[in-house]
Each structure stands twice: as C-alpha cells, then as structure tokens.
Design an enzyme around this catalytic site. Structure first.
Site, PDB file in Angstrom:
ATOM      1  N   GLY A  77      61.844  69.458  42.487  1.00  0.00           N
ATOM      2  CA  GLY A  77      62.124  70.776  41.929  1.00  0.00           C
ATOM      3  C   GLY A  77      63.248  70.734  40.919  1.00  0.00           C
ATOM      4  CD  GLU A 125      65.880  91.901  35.905  1.00  0.00           C
ATOM      5  OE1 GLU A 125      64.846  91.222  36.119  1.00  0.00           O
ATOM      6  OE2 GLU A 125      67.018  91.434  36.052  1.00  0.00           O
ATOM      7  N   GLY A 171      64.535  73.385  39.327  1.00  0.00           N
ATOM      8  CA  GLY A 171      65.160  74.696  39.153  1.00  0.00           C
ATOM      9  C   GLY A 171      66.672  74.574  39.281  1.00  0.00           C
ATOM     10  CG  PHE A 172      69.239  77.938  38.629  1.00  0.00           C
ATOM     11  CD1 PHE A 172      70.003  77.687  37.493  1.00  0.00           C
ATOM     12  CD2 PHE A 172      68.366  79.003  38.607  1.00  0.00           C
ATOM     13  CE1 PHE A 172      69.905  78.487  36.361  1.00  0.00           C
ATOM     14  CE2 PHE A 172      68.253  79.815  37.481  1.00  0.00           C
ATOM     15  CZ  PHE A 172      69.018  79.563  36.366  1.00  0.00           C
ATOM     16  CB  VAL A 204      55.679  66.728  46.357  1.00  0.00           C
ATOM     17  CG1 VAL A 204      55.665  66.205  47.792  1.00  0.00           C
ATOM     18  CG2 VAL A 204      56.723  65.976  45.538  1.00  0.00           C
ATOM     19  CG  ASP A 241      64.976  81.081  45.733  1.00  0.00           C
ATOM     20  OD1 ASP A 241      66.192  81.264  45.874  1.00  0.00           O
ATOM     21  OD2 ASP A 241      64.299  81.610  44.828  1.00  0.00           O
ATOM     22  CB  ALA A 283      70.679  81.727  39.295  1.00  0.00           C
TER      23      ALA A 283
END
Lengths: 434, 434
Positions: free
Chosen positions: B12, B177, B14-15, B80, B311, B326
């Site tokens: 992963g 948003e 991501g952050f 994976v 997450d 994040a």
C-alpha cells in the site's frame, strides 16, 4: 420569433464545426451544435496527453462553456445516427427523450472529422491503438507506462526486451511526435526510477512505409527531422510497410529481402485516417478515404443546403488536396458560415480558398521543423516557434497559462506530471490474450 | 550485500505505507513497496477531481518518482493475492513473471487502506458510486456532468426533474464536500450554459441517517456546517436512513412516518467504509468494519514481524477509535518504521500514540469548519485555513503551484476547468437498464 429563424444544424464541435458556429454568432439563425463529446478538443496537443505531459482537461474545454454567451446556439450532446435529405431531418441518439423525434434543419453542416484507419486490417486495432480522442490518449498513456512496469516485473530476458520494445507505425506528424516523446520519456523522464531495468535501453522505432518521414514537408526538412529523431534515440525505419501486428509484435515487409518479425508489446498506430462514417449517410460521391467530394463553396452537389467542412471534406486546390490540419478546418468552418449567409441573402457564395500559412511539426525536446512557404527552420528555433503557435491557439486563457507552466516544468525537470495510470485497476491490466 | 539485509515488504502506497517507506530511508533494510496503482493519491482532495475542479494528475504522483532517490526501496505495481504467515511470503499478481514466485519477507507492513461499504447492500454500488480512487472520481465526474446533459435533452418534466435531482448519502466530511461543491456547480458554474433547463433549479440533498452532519465535530460546528450548506443550496436531511436505492431514485425511511421514494438519477455514496480485504488474509481478530486489532506498537498479536497501519488498523486511544484520516495514517507509518528499527536492534518498540492536531472539513466555496482542540473556526476564515493546510501537504512542488492556480482561477471565475466527460463514448452513456 425564434422558431421562424432558419435552423442551422452543425454536427461536430471540432475546429470546423466550432468555427462555423462562432462565425454565425451575429446572424439571424438558430444553431444546434451536436457533438458526441461535451468538449472541444485541441487535437494538435493530444499526443502530449498520450505521453503524460499534459492532463486531459488542459487541452479540452466544454463546448457549452465556450459558447455560453452566444445566444443563438444550443449545444446538444449526442450522436447522429440517421439523415433524411428529403425530409431535411437528422436522427439523434443522446440518451434524452428529445432524441427520439428527428431534428429538422434548414441548413446542415457535417463536420464530424476523421478517425484512424487500419487499411483493411481492423483486427490490428486492439494491439495498435490510434490517437484521435482524449479516451484514446489516456488508453495509450496507460499502455506506455504499464509497459515499463511489466518490464520491471519480468525475469525472462526475452519477455523483458519485448516490453521495452516500442513501435510507432506511420511517419507523419503524429507518429514523429509520439516517437520523439516516447524516446525522451525512456531516456530522461524515467531515469533512476527503476531498479531492475534501465528504461534508456528501450527500443523506440518509428516505421514509415514510404521513403521518408514527414512526407508533406520538403525533402531537406524530412532529412533533418530524421537526424533529430536519431539524436533523441528513435530508430527510424523507412520503405518497409508493416504487414502484420499482434499482441507479441509486428512484422516488417522488406520486399525482396523477405519479412522480419519484431517482438514488441507496445505498438501505436499513426498511419492512416478515414473520414467519419457520417459522410456515407449522404449517399454522395466520396474519395478513397471516405471524404465527401464537395462543390467549390463546400456544399454537397445537388444539395445546396448541406455543407461539409474539415477532415470530412475532400477539397482539391491547385491540383493538391487541402490537408487535414486545424487551420484548414477553421477556414472551412468560416467559409460555410459565409455560404449560409449568402444563401439567406439570395446571393452566390464565393468559392473556398485555403490559405496555407505553412507547415509545422514537433519532434521532441527542443526539436521541430517549420516550413513557411520556402522559409525553413529546424531544431531549437523551430521548436520555440512551434511552442508559441500552439500555446497561442489553445482555447481559453487558463489553459494557455497551465500548459505553459506544465511545459516550463517539464522542460526544466524532464518530468511529465501526468504519469498517472488510470482505468481498469492498474495492476490487473489485460495481458496479451494468448 | 543487499540480499542479506532484512527485507521489509510494505503493501500500500497511501499515507501509511509511503510514510513508513520514507521513514526507513536510512536504515539497513531493503524495502519492497507494493501498490495496485502506480501513484500515491492525495485522497483529501479527491472530491475536487470528482467535481471537476482538479485534474487527476494534480493530486497524484507516481510512487516511483517520489521514491526515485531512496536507494533501499523497490516499487512494484501489483496486487497481493495471498499471504503465508508461516513461510513468511506474500503472493503477488502483477502481470510480470516475477509475480509467479511468492515474495519472502522478514517484516511485513499491511497498509492497504479502506474502500467504501454498502452495509450489506452491495447491489446499490452500481447506482450509488463511492469515492476512493481516481477512477471512482472520474466515474462520478462523468455522472454529474451527464445528468445535466440528460436533463437538457429531456422533454418529459418528471424525467427532467429526476435528472436534476441529486443525493449524497452520508453526512461525514466527504459527503459534505461533495454536496457543497455540487450545489456550487449547479448554481454558479453551469450558469447560462444551458438553454432548456436552469441548472440552479437542481435539487441537491445531503442525507444523514444520524442526528447531525459532521458527527465527529462538536455540536456547534455541525450546526454551523448545516447552516452553511443551506446557504449554498444544499437540502440537509438528518435522522432518516436510506432504505433502498435504484437507477430511478432512493427511498428514505422516516421511521414511524413511513417511507418516501424520491426520484433521483444521481445518487453518490459517502456513507460507509470497510477495511481492505487484505486484513482477512491474516486470520486475526478484526472489528466490525474489518479493521485488524493490533498490539500497542501496531504489530499483529502473535506475529511481531507483521504490522498494520492506516485505515486497515483498528486502534483505540483513550477509549475512542483513532480516526481514519491522513495525519493518523502518516503517524502510524512512522510508528511502524520505528518498531521495525527497534526489532532490528533487539529493543522494545514504544507504543503508538496518535497526536491529534485537530479536525477540518470543507463545505464549499468559502465555507469550512475547523476544530483545533476546542479552538473553533467556521466560515471564510476556516476555509482559508483548510486551503492552506491542504495545499501545504500536497506532495510535490509542482502540484502545489498548479493546484493554487486552478483554485485561484476557480475562485475568481466560478469555473471548474476539468469539466470534461471521459470514457465510454460520452453520448452513448449507459442508461438506467430498465
């Protein structure tokens, strides 16, 4: 009343259709502009989207937005599926209920452009994608970037070499741009990013069946372009048509010397165009590429209320065909507007006359060729000229600014900001299906 | 020799995964970072791509490019598909031949994040798309823009109203948003562009099953957000869960007062997240949302060489779950790097402690709410603060500059430059299939 004004239906929001629409802004007509896409596309920079230098929205603007202040035009997202020249109606498929009733026209402008053609080998389309729409560009971008990923994940040296073998078929301006940029990506942009492969070892080939690249330019500029391509790392093959393409590579036909199969996982098609299928609905005479033969004022023979403009029109001037380039399409759009205006006033339209300002092609980083009626430029100066002209003509101030910044950045850093693989779950891309 | 260094496999980019990778830059390990996408995504601005304010490449950067100078990391595009905790291997599907042999790890970091969840109603997915990837964002953009096109092409008043009826399900930050920006598009961006419809008549609803929007914020800010949404033109519905969704609309469950079906062609899903399926491969205990319960140092119980971050991790602190934002993911990434370093040195890792800097949510043009440990802001000032923080944290200088220019332009002109419909032949979009 608006319903008594003559209704001009324009099919296609490219350079020809959009310029015709704008040229009729102050006329007492009502216009319906129909396009399958919601945007006008600045096609001369499409190769930059395909090669990750620009984002899709950088070179496109919504037709509704461009025309929002022009009160006499209605923009319709839809596809023309039928034409009745007796009843003067077009049928439209657009997902709405309006599309079910045919649309009546007083004047019809067909400007639906061209698509790529495979010279009777439509089975090559899947393995050698062409470049006409933004979706095409994003699909090509995806293929190019995935090829390097696949090569990196490969242990087998032959398969790895095949993933690092790229071919662009067709040595016209689009093919030259694609090949030059692809070489730049391999040699510079991806430098240091991979651990198992050396992207600069990628083999980028430009294949032209005819004797030279950029055949529409003077011989000397073709030669210069070929040298500049060589310097960028492109291997130029001329005089050898491609006789087969599949998921594993392509076959070059060397004539008397036989054929050679070259393994390559990425083949791009820039060799042929065919006019949009809409021309066939007219039932009039068309040329080999499917373009409609028109009268000197661009109307259809026997149908003075129907006009054809842009890449769909077959126009000869001084014994040569008017080329399928943006300036010619814009001029034809303006001509059609003039002819409709003349018809409405009961006057004769003046014949179309293409004003050729010259011919430009970019090759890659700091290399281009320019031919302005015998005044020839090549190399860096030509590249700056090309850049200036293209940014000038980009629609919309914002796009110009963003494109300039993106290019400034790309020039300085060798980076290409749009190297994002989109669509279909990146890691699960389709493999050659054998 | 590099092969004797411990191998850290991070799943992963991501952050959490990217921050773990970077934090190990100077350690004597070799890292393989695996992601299904070729890019790191700045997820907090994903709703801007969905609502045509930013281009996809504006908020994404290729992982290879970000990590090009970090010599101890190899980036792999792949998915994976299996995990053997006894043999300490992961299996990978990546389209290359390397993927066929399992990858051995000494330390494994699972940071594959979350996806949207439909609470047992997966059949809603087609009619109520969620927003997690760039492809999701482009699909939502396409739906929003096409809805206005369909309404324009419609003669039937009921069908037209259904195309102009929008609903966002879920009143968390993403839902707020999306709804706020959608109302701005309808009221301002599309002004004057249509001839048959008035886009500002569009009905934009934000539906929250609980008693208030932005439930993770203090009550007073929820109330302010709801008022600001109202001013932007969003109808906020609270306390009424959605009990059905199909291509024609949604059903609101008003409890004792019965259910109401609301016609709406565009429903967006921002209500639920579920952890990535990778957590299930571990066989360890997971919470209701599928997140893996971890030890205080973020390792997996009984598997000190496996860590979970971001997450995918279920972490409680002071009796409350650490939120899926994040900053928490970045901090967990850094923690995992620290814990691996401690393991290598034969020391105990300090437990993870989430440092909560505060909570921000944007609502729309010039409206946001900010909660910094009791220091509360709302409205214009909060919006400037939100903007500053988000642009600051965007990866890469170029992106920051471009995003600022795009926003400056959008702010000044109400325009959204990315209003380009991509994919699938725009005019031939799929219709509700009944």
């Amino acid at each position: 009343m608006s319903t008594t004004r003559p209704h001009v239906v324009i099919v296609g929001g490219g350079f020809a259709g959009l310029w015709a629409t704008r040229a009729l802004a102050n006329d007492d007509v009502r216009i319906t502009l129909i396009d399958r896409q919601n945007h006008h596309l600045f096609q001369p920079l499409l190769y930059q989207v395909a090669t990750a230098g620009l984002s899709a929205p950088d070179i496109a603007a919504p037709l509704r937005h461009i025309l929002r202040a022009q009160g006499n035009v209605e923009v319709r997202l839809g596809e023309v599926t039928g034409l009745d020249t007796q009843a003067r109606t077009v049928s439209l498929r657009d997902g709405g209920t309006l599309g079910e009733s045919p649309l009546h026209y007083d004047y019809l402008v067909l400007a639906s452009g061209a698509t790529h053609a495979y010279f009777g080998h439509d089975e090559w389309a899947g393995d050698a994608p062409g470049l006409k729409t933004l979706d095409d560009a994003l699909a090509i971008r995806r293929r190019l970037l995935l090829a390097f990923e696949r090569a990196e994940a490969c242990d087998d040296p032959d398969e790895r070499a095949a993933w690092l073998s790229f071919a662009v078929v067709g040595g016209g301006p689009t093919g030259v741009e694609l090949a030059g940029t692809l070489a730049e990506i391999a040699r510079h942009t991806l430098k240091r990013e991979f651990r198992r492969i050396d992207p600069s070892q990628a083999r980028v080939r430009l294949i032209e069946a005819g004797p030279r690249v950029l055949a529409s330019f003077p011989q000397s500029l073709s030669a210069k372009a070929q040298r500049q391509l060589g310097k960028l790392g492109v291997e130029v093959v001329t005089g050898a048509p491609v006789s087969a393409i599949d998921a594993h590579g392509y076959t070059l036909d060397h004539g008397g010397q036989g054929t050679v199969f070259v393994p390559a996982r990425t083949v791009l098609w820039a060799a042929g165009v065919a006019a949009s299928g809409l021309g066939a609905l007219l039932g009039n005479q068309r040329d080999r590429a499917g373009r409609v033969l028109v009268e000197p004022d661009l109307s259809v023979p026997g149908r003075p209320e129907i006009f054809v403009a842009g890449d769909l029109a077959s126009v000869q001037q001084d014994g040569k065909p008017v080329p399928g380039v943006a300036p010619a399409a814009k001029q034809m759009g303006a001509q059609v507007a003039h002819a409709i205006r003349a018809r409405l006033a009961g006057q004769a339209a003046t014949p179309f006359r293409y004003r050729d300002f010259g011919n430009l092609a970019t090759i890659g980083r700091m290399a281009a060729v320019v031919d302005l009626h015998g005044f020839k430029l090549s190399g860096l100066l030509a590249w700056w000229f090309w850049l200036l002209v293209h940014v000038m003509f980009l629609i919309g101030f914002r796009n110009r600014l963003i494109v300039m910044i993106n290019w400034g950045w790309a020039y300085w850093s060798y980076q290409r900001h749009a190297r994002i693989i989109l669509g279909g779950g990146s890691a699960r891309a389709t493999e050659p299906s054998d």
